[in-house]
Write a protein that holds these residues in place. Structure first.
Motif, PDB file in Angstrom:
ATOM      1  N   UNK A  31       1.727  -0.349   2.951  1.00 60.36           N
ATOM      2  CA  UNK A  31       0.787  -1.457   2.809  1.00 60.36           C
ATOM      3  C   UNK A  31       1.261  -2.592   3.697  1.00 60.36           C
ATOM      4  N   UNK A  32       0.344  -3.169   4.479  1.00 61.33           N
ATOM      5  CA  UNK A  32       0.676  -4.297   5.342  1.00 61.33           C
ATOM      6  C   UNK A  32       0.029  -5.575   4.834  1.00 61.33           C
ATOM      7  N   UNK A  33       0.733  -6.696   4.929  1.00 57.42           N
ATOM      8  CA  UNK A  33       0.244  -7.956   4.371  1.00 57.42           C
ATOM      9  C   UNK A  33      -0.407  -8.839   5.435  1.00 57.42           C
ATOM     10  N   UNK A  34      -1.151  -9.830   4.936  1.00 57.49           N
ATOM     11  CA  UNK A  34      -1.800 -10.814   5.799  1.00 57.49           C
ATOM     12  C   UNK A  34      -1.506 -12.220   5.271  1.00 57.49           C
ATOM     13  N   UNK A  43       5.707  -5.094   5.548  1.00 55.19           N
ATOM     14  CA  UNK A  43       5.190  -3.747   5.325  1.00 55.19           C
ATOM     15  C   UNK A  43       5.915  -3.187   4.112  1.00 55.19           C
ATOM     16  N   UNK A  44       5.147  -2.824   3.093  1.00 54.22           N
ATOM     17  CA  UNK A  44       5.700  -2.260   1.866  1.00 54.22           C
ATOM     18  C   UNK A  44       5.605  -0.744   1.922  1.00 54.22           C
ATOM     19  N   UNK A  45       6.700  -0.078   1.654  1.00 52.30           N
ATOM     20  CA  UNK A  45       6.711   1.374   1.483  1.00 52.30           C
ATOM     21  C   UNK A  45       6.763   1.639  -0.017  1.00 52.30           C
ATOM     22  N   UNK A  46       5.659   2.141  -0.570  1.00 49.41           N
ATOM     23  CA  UNK A  46       5.513   2.316  -2.009  1.00 49.41           C
ATOM     24  C   UNK A  46       5.674   3.792  -2.353  1.00 49.41           C
ATOM     25  N   UNK A  58      10.104  -0.371  -1.162  1.00 53.27           N
ATOM     26  CA  UNK A  58      10.999  -0.936  -0.170  1.00 53.27           C
ATOM     27  C   UNK A  58      10.147  -1.824   0.717  1.00 53.27           C
ATOM     28  N   UNK A  59      10.593  -3.058   0.922  1.00 55.45           N
ATOM     29  CA  UNK A  59       9.807  -4.036   1.662  1.00 55.45           C
ATOM     30  C   UNK A  59      10.522  -4.375   2.961  1.00 55.45           C
ATOM     31  N   UNK A  60       9.815  -4.212   4.080  1.00 55.27           N
ATOM     32  CA  UNK A  60      10.364  -4.509   5.396  1.00 55.27           C
ATOM     33  C   UNK A  60       9.646  -5.713   5.995  1.00 55.27           C
TER      34      UNK A  60
END
Length: 381
Positions: A31-34, A43-46, A58-60
């Motif tokens: 998931x990518x944020x705005x 970018x969240x790896x869920x 994991x949040x990058x």
């Protein structure tokens, strides 16, 4: 009784969602944020634990800017691409890059990684800016990828640390910008399709993108077409969705009229996704805040329902257009309505590992993981 949905809330608004396509042992989504504060984007790896109905994350950091599109390699689970909003010379442009996940160590107890995504290559060209999507080779070959700008198709040769432009095609947009595209998985993945306003065009990569190999004009009348996807198991068949609230199914060899037309949403349909294993199942996401699960047996590679009545290649006159209650044939009907969102839903994707699990994302940053109803699952099996 069906399992309850699992909900994961992000701090920022979001509209970019992708499955980790090359992962075969776990269900994971990107998931990518705005966030308007550029350096705060992530970018969240869920990771969805189906056995315990739990989510690990994991949040990058994604420091270049807001993420508008996400895609994952089909061959290497460490690679992904983003299209992001970037400020250059006081002008906002859409750029694209390929990234590699850093080593798994380095995340705190809250799942926040101490490292950013590792840059592999930028997919930027001075002649064509405003990248809207990146397409990874459907067969898992990562040495060739495609980026779509609002006016051109760009073909890249991807190496370990750089991407070299090997071909390009400027599109006859006639005022309509290119907004979406899909790689055709059939015929050795030598074709793709693009959406420009109210026109869908098919392209043959073997011919150097010289001319469209087929065209569907006004697939949703005068309304904008938002997304398209090829049926993964039935050649020449693709689905489109648009601002007329419809999902239309087409044979690319004859684009004059749809094989099937479905209207169940009450507002724009932003995305659709075929189930890769059971292509009679299709997800749609809409700004009516709902995710719908459709069964479209008449245009799939599977027989109708659990019976033996024909395959999806019946005569076109037997398909017709499905309105309202979707007809009496079990092969074409609305399976389930998911109303777990409170804002526009921009994306819904299937898990590559578990064909009965999918995720959807709404603009308020709510990721919802759901399942196909048990009754439908057992009916198909």
């Amino acid at each position: 009784m069906d399992d309850a949905p699992v909900i994961y809330g992000l701090e920022f608004q979001s509209r970019a969602l992708a499955a980790q396509s090359a992962e075969s042992e776990a269900t994971r989504f990107y998931v990518g944020t705005q966030s308007l504060r550029v350096a705060e984007n992530q970018v969240h790896l869920v990771d969805f634990d189906d056995e315990n109905n739990l989510i690990n994350k994991t949040v990058y950091a994604h420091k270049p800017g807001e993420v508008w599109h996400l895609a994952a390699s089909h061959g290497n689970k460490q690679l992904l691409s983003t299209c992001y909003n970037h400020l250059e010379l006081n002008k906002c442009v859409m750029r694209a890059a390929v990234w590699r996940l850093p080593a798994p160590e380095g995340a705190d107890d809250d799942g926040i990684s101490s490292e950013s995504l590792q840059l592999v290559a930028y997919l930027n060209n001075d002649d064509f800016t405003n990248t809207v999507a990146v397409l990874w080779h459907p067969n898992g070959s990562d040495d060739r990828i495609i980026s779509l700008t609002d006016a051109a198709i760009l073909v890249w040769d991807l190496g370990e640390s750089r991407a070299i432009l090997s071909g390009s095609k400027e599109l006859p947009t006639k005022g309509a910008k290119l907004t979406a595209g899909a790689w055709n998985p059939h015929h050795n993945a030598t074709g793709l399709a693009t959406v420009s306003g109210t026109t869908v065009r098919g392209w043959d990569l073997r011919q150097g993108l010289l001319q469209p190999s087929w065209t569907i004009e006004s697939p949703h009348g005068d309304e904008t077409t938002r997304d398209l996807e090829f049926n993964p198991n039935r050649p020449y068949t693709l689905a489109t969705c648009g601002d007329d609230c419809r999902i239309n199914f087409w044979d690319s060899r004859n684009g004059k009229s749809p094989l099937l037309s479905v209207r169940e949403h009450s507002h724009w349909v932003w995305s659709l996704a075929y189930n890769q294993h059971h292509d009679q199942l299709l997800l749609t996401a809409s700004s009516d805040s709902r995710v719908l699960l459709h069964k479209v047996g008449s245009v799939s590679s599977e027989p109708y329902g659990s019976g033996c009545e024909g395959e999806g290649d019946r005569a076109e006159g037997d398909r017709g257009e499905v309105e309202g209650d979707r007809g009496e044939v079990d092969g074409d009907r609305l399976v389930a309505v998911y109303e777990d969102h409170e804002d526009s839903v921009y994306a819904a994707v299937w898990s590559p590992m578990d064909p009965w699990v999918f995720a959807s994302l709404s603009y308020d940053g709510r990721l919802v993981i759901n399942r196909v109803p048990r009754a439908e699952k057992y009916n198909i099996l």
